[in-house]
Design an enzyme around this catalytic site. Structure first.
Site, short mmCIF file in Angstrom:
data_model
loop_
_atom_site.label_atom_id
_atom_site.label_comp_id
_atom_site.label_asym_id
_atom_site.label_seq_id
_atom_site.Cartn_x
_atom_site.Cartn_y
_atom_site.Cartn_z
N CYS A 66 2.67 -30.47 -76.86
CA CYS A 66 1.66 -29.49 -76.49
C CYS A 66 1.83 -28.23 -77.35
CB CYS A 66 1.71 -29.17 -75.02
SG CYS A 66 3.18 -28.29 -74.43
N GLU A 114 -5.30 -28.33 -74.53
CA GLU A 114 -5.43 -29.33 -75.58
C GLU A 114 -6.83 -29.26 -76.16
OE1 GLU A 114 -4.47 -30.96 -78.25
OE2 GLU A 114 -2.77 -31.39 -76.93
#
Length: 221
Positions: A2, A107
């Site tokens: 991430c 994201e």
């Protein structure tokens, strides 16, 4: 993946105390950070057989042998499948494991039919509304007087793969002790795709600019 996280104003000292069973009463609440980016200082939980601590660590691993922090941006994540092969991560597996408590992460998904950099930002949270405990590894660089960490990632679940092919390793509270202090042969079994539900929502691409940092970033489109 991430590459961005967030800790909203709803993530309170009370939740840290309840989930980590460590934090004493504080005179004020945590300052929220709606756009946690690499190089930011992030609270990380560490524990050994004698004591536990919650302290800010630099996001982006800076190995103990590095002469500067320039490569930290390339070590914000560590693939679970190759931890034992990488010289930057392998020495940390026995006793340099940590956990980072956040509200969720961001994201970006390529827009349907587009190519290149035309992507849409999304926020991702646990389906049950609880904070996320992300598995990490940490180290100390004495020459730079810097403690830093990386987030361990796994393959995405089939449901999440349409958004991105990787996921941070999301721990349950009852797995925390095993991850932090257990033998590595047992702890590595926790590095599996998250089995619980994840809620995703498209949000403003303003989150792509780290200078933007407010609760409006979390508003679904």
């Amino acid at each position: 993946m991430c590459g961005r996280k967030y800790a909203s104003e709803e993530l309170t000292w009370a939740e840290y105390r309840e989930i980590l069973n460590i934090i004493p009463d504080q005179p004020s609440n945590l300052a929220p950070n709606y756009n946690i980016a690499p190089t930011h200082q992030v609270l990380a939980f560490r524990k050994n057989t004698e004591e536990a601590s919650l302290s800010p660590l630099h996001w982006g691993l800076v190995p103990h042998w590095a002469k500067d922090a320039k490569k930290a941006g390339s070590m914000i994540n560590a693939r679970s499948e190759t931890l034992e092969e990488k010289p930057s991560f392998r020495p940390l597996l026995k006793s340099r494991r940590c956990a980072v408590l956040v509200s969720g992460f961001y994201e970006w998904q390529r827009r349907l039919g587009s190519t290149g950099k035309d992507k849409q930002a999304h926020k991702i949270e646990r389906g049950d509304g609880q904070p996320m405990l992300l598995a990490g590894l940490w180290t100390r660089n004495d020459a730079l007087n810097l403690e830093s960490y990386t987030i361990v990632t796994t393959a995405a679940t089939p449901d999440f793969a349409a958004l991105h092919h990787r996921l941070p390793t999301i721990l349950e509270p009852d797995q925390l002790d095993l991850w932090l202090t257990g033998e590595w042969d047992a702890a590595r079994d926790l590095l599996t795709p998250y089995a619980g539900a994840l809620n995703t929502a498209a949000i403003s691409n303003a989150v792509g600019n780290v200078r933007n940092n407010g609760p409006e970033l979390l508003s679904p489109l």
